[in-house]
Design a protein around this motif. Structure first.
Motif, short mmCIF file in Angstrom:
data_model
loop_
_atom_site.label_atom_id
_atom_site.label_comp_id
_atom_site.label_asym_id
_atom_site.label_seq_id
_atom_site.Cartn_x
_atom_site.Cartn_y
_atom_site.Cartn_z
N ASN A 53 78.21 -62.15 35.97
CA ASN A 53 78.33 -61.35 37.09
C ASN A 53 78.47 -59.88 36.72
O ASN A 53 77.74 -59.15 37.31
CB ASN A 53 79.68 -61.70 38.00
CG ASN A 53 79.49 -60.71 39.21
OD1 ASN A 53 78.53 -61.05 40.13
ND2 ASN A 53 80.36 -59.93 39.37
N ARG B 49 85.40 -56.29 50.11
CA ARG B 49 84.88 -57.41 49.17
C ARG B 49 84.49 -58.60 49.89
O ARG B 49 83.66 -59.42 49.06
CB ARG B 49 86.09 -57.52 48.12
CG ARG B 49 86.95 -58.61 48.40
CD ARG B 49 88.02 -58.79 47.18
NE ARG B 49 89.22 -59.53 47.64
CZ ARG B 49 90.49 -59.19 47.89
NH1 ARG B 49 90.56 -57.64 47.70
NH2 ARG B 49 91.31 -59.99 48.06
N LYS C 131 80.26 -59.56 49.69
CA LYS C 131 79.55 -59.81 48.50
C LYS C 131 78.57 -61.11 48.34
O LYS C 131 77.70 -61.03 47.51
CB LYS C 131 80.53 -59.76 47.21
CG LYS C 131 81.30 -58.34 47.04
CD LYS C 131 80.43 -57.35 46.76
CE LYS C 131 81.07 -56.15 46.31
NZ LYS C 131 80.15 -55.04 45.91
N GLU C 132 78.72 -61.90 49.28
CA GLU C 132 78.14 -63.04 49.15
C GLU C 132 76.59 -62.92 49.21
O GLU C 132 75.84 -63.65 48.27
CB GLU C 132 78.36 -64.03 50.39
CG GLU C 132 77.89 -65.37 50.34
CD GLU C 132 78.43 -66.10 49.08
OE1 GLU C 132 77.81 -66.62 48.21
OE2 GLU C 132 79.69 -66.12 48.90
N TYR D 67 83.69 -61.24 41.50
CA TYR D 67 83.78 -59.47 41.91
C TYR D 67 85.33 -58.90 41.90
O TYR D 67 85.37 -58.02 41.46
CB TYR D 67 83.15 -59.19 43.26
CG TYR D 67 81.54 -59.47 43.29
CD1 TYR D 67 80.74 -58.26 42.72
CD2 TYR D 67 80.94 -60.48 43.78
CE1 TYR D 67 79.59 -58.51 42.89
CE2 TYR D 67 79.56 -60.83 43.55
CZ TYR D 67 78.94 -59.67 43.20
OH TYR D 67 77.38 -59.92 43.32
N SER E 161 80.37 -66.84 41.07
CA SER E 161 81.12 -66.99 42.37
C SER E 161 81.61 -65.70 42.93
O SER E 161 81.66 -64.83 42.29
CB SER E 161 82.71 -67.76 41.96
OG SER E 161 83.76 -67.71 43.04
N VAL E 162 81.88 -65.71 44.20
CA VAL E 162 81.95 -64.29 44.78
C VAL E 162 83.36 -64.16 44.34
O VAL E 162 83.67 -62.85 44.39
CB VAL E 162 82.10 -64.67 46.27
CG1 VAL E 162 83.20 -65.47 46.79
CG2 VAL E 162 81.91 -63.00 46.92
N ASP E 163 84.39 -64.87 43.63
CA ASP E 163 85.66 -64.43 43.24
C ASP E 163 85.39 -63.71 42.06
O ASP E 163 86.14 -62.51 41.75
CB ASP E 163 86.34 -65.50 42.77
CG ASP E 163 87.05 -66.28 44.00
OD1 ASP E 163 86.98 -65.69 45.10
OD2 ASP E 163 87.04 -67.61 44.04
N LEU F 293 75.36 -61.66 45.82
CA LEU F 293 75.50 -62.53 44.96
C LEU F 293 74.27 -63.67 45.05
O LEU F 293 73.94 -63.92 43.91
CB LEU F 293 76.79 -63.58 45.06
CG LEU F 293 77.12 -64.69 44.16
CD1 LEU F 293 77.20 -63.92 42.73
CD2 LEU F 293 78.23 -65.56 44.53
N LYS F 294 73.78 -63.83 46.12
CA LYS F 294 72.72 -64.83 46.22
C LYS F 294 71.26 -64.11 45.80
O LYS F 294 70.76 -64.80 44.92
CB LYS F 294 72.31 -64.91 47.77
CG LYS F 294 71.08 -65.81 47.87
CD LYS F 294 70.77 -66.10 49.68
CE LYS F 294 69.74 -67.10 49.79
NZ LYS F 294 68.67 -66.86 48.94
#
Length: 628
Positions: free
Chosen positions: A513, A424, A427-428, A451, A447-449, A431-432
């Protein structure tokens, strides 16, 4: 004696595995056979070039991708590399000496499981790997590039992230029966053989053919199921030996007891031994190390065809036989992360409460009961092999096992969730791209969190809902189960926010998300359960007003409509699962598995901004330990 038939344009040749050849197109009446036999073999090979088959007894392989395609796919920009722990990682350095030594044996055990999985996936995988190795030794640069792809996707066949089929071997296509059924077995012949065997009273043999732990081979004009342990006894014997050695060195008694049970299960073809090992594995909570042999049945497309043949399915049911798709195997080796695990355990406390919120919960018994037999660990990965490490358009980021078809759940066993920290971490970039697609005023919530929050909810939801009739759903079973886990996770977000698990900002980020991640780079086919359910959800969310694409091309998420839409979809899914209604499952999926103009629009943007087509695992610590 098996009779083969090869057709090439207007030429048809029948021949068998002995030396007797009989065909009007090819006559060999000369008793001096050396020259004529060689001539015959040449003719047969020419006819069979389309499938790269050699009738001298050996498979001829060629690399199936052009130089240009190999260059494109093996370019580092086109490969997503996931790096696992290295020798200098603090997680490894903090282990006791015994646990460090045990890891070496666990890695070797996982390697043997990987060789079994290659054979379950396709009988050509290991011979083709050897071919590539020889070509590399001979200095063939194409083979080096093909080998990188082979190691990443772990086999000849794969789909890339754009859902394009890849075959690294020229002339070979993936079989619906993978490596667990004969490659030349058609669906029609498969069904006819089952009819015949049932009519002849061979129920027990049919049960062995149609269970989840057998490889099916030809047996005269019938079929025969061979238990994995018997079929792969050499590999399993070696794996069991490595697990036994690790159980002597590891510092944790519970973990060692599990390793001993798992080793025993690899030595004898007894499903109950697997059940004992699974039951013990599902209790492991406070152990330094992680080792799992995963068993899931997403890839077998041959067994699933039985559910489309109502006459055959009814006959099997009359004889007390339930077809279950074959298991494919993976190996996972890791180090348990204490901090990450503490977060997971907070969610465990709410599972009994969430079980009460499941639709029609008074009609079925859930895996989660009052005793809440569910363990959870966050794991820093040392190595992933076989099905766990296959990068085929996707990679496994977490698992909730054993699945509902496993025997351990009938002997009061529980389940265990394992989360993959390194999987995981990438994922950044995704996300962008999603953030840029979103309406600007909603971007701050992402936020990446998000996911990870969603994945925890998804895996927990696998332990909720009905399981008794799931096998009756055939090829739709896994699609609906993944669909259920997704929408159940979102259905509970408001409740968990009320309970203090999420802040209001986290709630919005999670919901936004979730909607975005249902947009894919390309339309999947029905074989990819995890992707099919995302298309279904994307359409369902749009139909229920949860998002819209504005005139400026940006996506607006109507946050207040996401949870109600998912709750509505969850109710439809649970009704189908509780009833075990195959026809209703088919209708529901066909209605919602629709690739819309919105999805196509977003997919084009994703393809432009996400360059990776394939992926690979870089496991430096595992490599160091296996070579030391």
């Amino acid at each position: 004696m098996r009779i083969y038939k090869i057709t090439n344009q207007n030429n048809t040749i029948n021949f068998n595995q002995n030396k007797n050849i009989n065909n009007s197109a090819i006559q060999n009446t000369n008793s001096n056979t050396n020259y004529n036999n060689q001539k015959l073999i040449t003719q047969l090979n020419n006819l069979a070039k389309i499938n790269a088959i050699s009738f001298s007894g050996k498979q001829n392989y060629e690399i199936g991708l052009s130089d240009e395609e190999l260059d494109r796919r093996s370019d580092s920009k086109k490969i997503a590399t996931i790096k696992l722990l290295s020798t200098d990682s603090p997680e490894y350095q903090s282990l006791s000496e015994g646990d460090k030594k045990a890891l070496k044996h666990l890695i070797k055990a996982a390697d043997y499981i990987a060789d079994v999985e290659l054979q379950l996936d396709d009988k050509n995988n290991i011979p083709f790997r050897k071919y590539l190795e020889q070509e590399i030794e001979n200095g063939n640069p194409k083979a080096e590039k093909a080998m990188r792809l082979f190691k990443g996707q772990k086999g000849i066949f794969s789909k890339d992230t754009n859902m394009e089929e890849i075959s690294l071997a020229k002339g070979l296509k993936q079989s619906p029966g993978r490596g667990v059924y004969p490659r030349d077995l058609s669906v029609e012949e498969f069904h006819n053989i089952l009819f015949k065997m049932i009519d002849e009273g061979k129920d027990e043999e049919v049960k062995k053919i149609l269970n989840q732990r057998s490889v099916v081979v030809r047996n005269g004009d019938e079929l025969k199921g061979i238990d994995y342990v018997d079929r792969f006894h050499k590999e399993f014997d070696h794996a069991a030996d490595e697990l036994s050695k690790a159980s002597i060195l590891s510092s944790n008694k519970d973990f060692n007891d599990y390793l001993k049970l798992q080793a025993a299960a690899l030595l004898v073809a007894d499903p109950m031994l697997d059940a004992y090992a699974d039951k013990k594995w599902a209790t492991l909570q406070d152990t330094p190390l992680e080792f799992t042999i995963t068993r899931e049945n997403y890839e077998d497309k041959m067994t699933q065809t039985i559910f489309k043949n109502k006459e055959l399915l009814n006959l099997l049911e009359e004889h007390g036989i339930t077809p279950i798709s074959k298991d494919f195997l993976g190996g996972r080796v890791g180090i348990v992360n204490r901090e990450g695990t503490e977060y997971l355990l907070k969610s465990k406390a709410y599972l009994p409460e969430l079980a009460k919120l499941m639709p029609y919960n008074d009609e079925y018994e859930q895996t989660i009961k009052n005793d809440n037999k569910q363990t959870m660990v966050d794991v820093d990965l040392v190595d992933v092999t076989g099905a766990v490490g296959e990068y085929r358009g996707k990679i496994t980021i977490a698992e909730n096992l054993p699945n509902s078809d496993k025997l351990s759940l009938t002997i009061d066993g529980g389940r265990r969730n394992v989360y993959h920290r390194q999987m995981r971490a990438n994922k950044e970039k995704t996300l962008k791209v999603y953030r840029d697609l979103l309406l600007p005023e909603q971007r701050e919530y992402l936020s990446v969190d998000d996911y990870h929050h969603f994945t925890v909810g998804h895996e927990n939801a696998h332990s909720l809902g009905p399981t008794k009739n799931n096998a009756k759903l055939g090829e739709y079973r896994n699609i609906l189960e993944e669909n259920k886990a997704d929408v159940a996770a979102i259905s509970f977000v408001d409740k968990l926010t009320e309970l203090g698990v999420y802040t209001e900002k986290e709630r919005k980020g999670l919901l936004i998300n979730f909607v975005l991640q249902n947009f894919l780079k390309a339309k999947p086919d029905m074989e990819v359960a995890h992707r099919v359910r995302q298309v279904m959800q994307c359409k369902y969310l749009k139909d229920n007003g949860a998002y819209e694409i504005l005139d400026n091309g940006k996506i607006y998420i109507n946050v207040d409509k996401v949870v109600p839409a998912c709750q509505k979809m969850l109710k439809e899914i649970i009704r189908i699962q509780a009833d075990g209604d195959y026809d209703a499952a088919k209708e529901f999926i066909n209605k919602n598995f629709v690739w819309t103009d919105d999805m196509e629009y977003v997919s084009q943007i994703l393809q432009k901004n996400q360059s990776a087509l394939n992926g690979e695992i870089d496991a430096p610590l595992a490599d160091d330990l296996r070579n030391s």
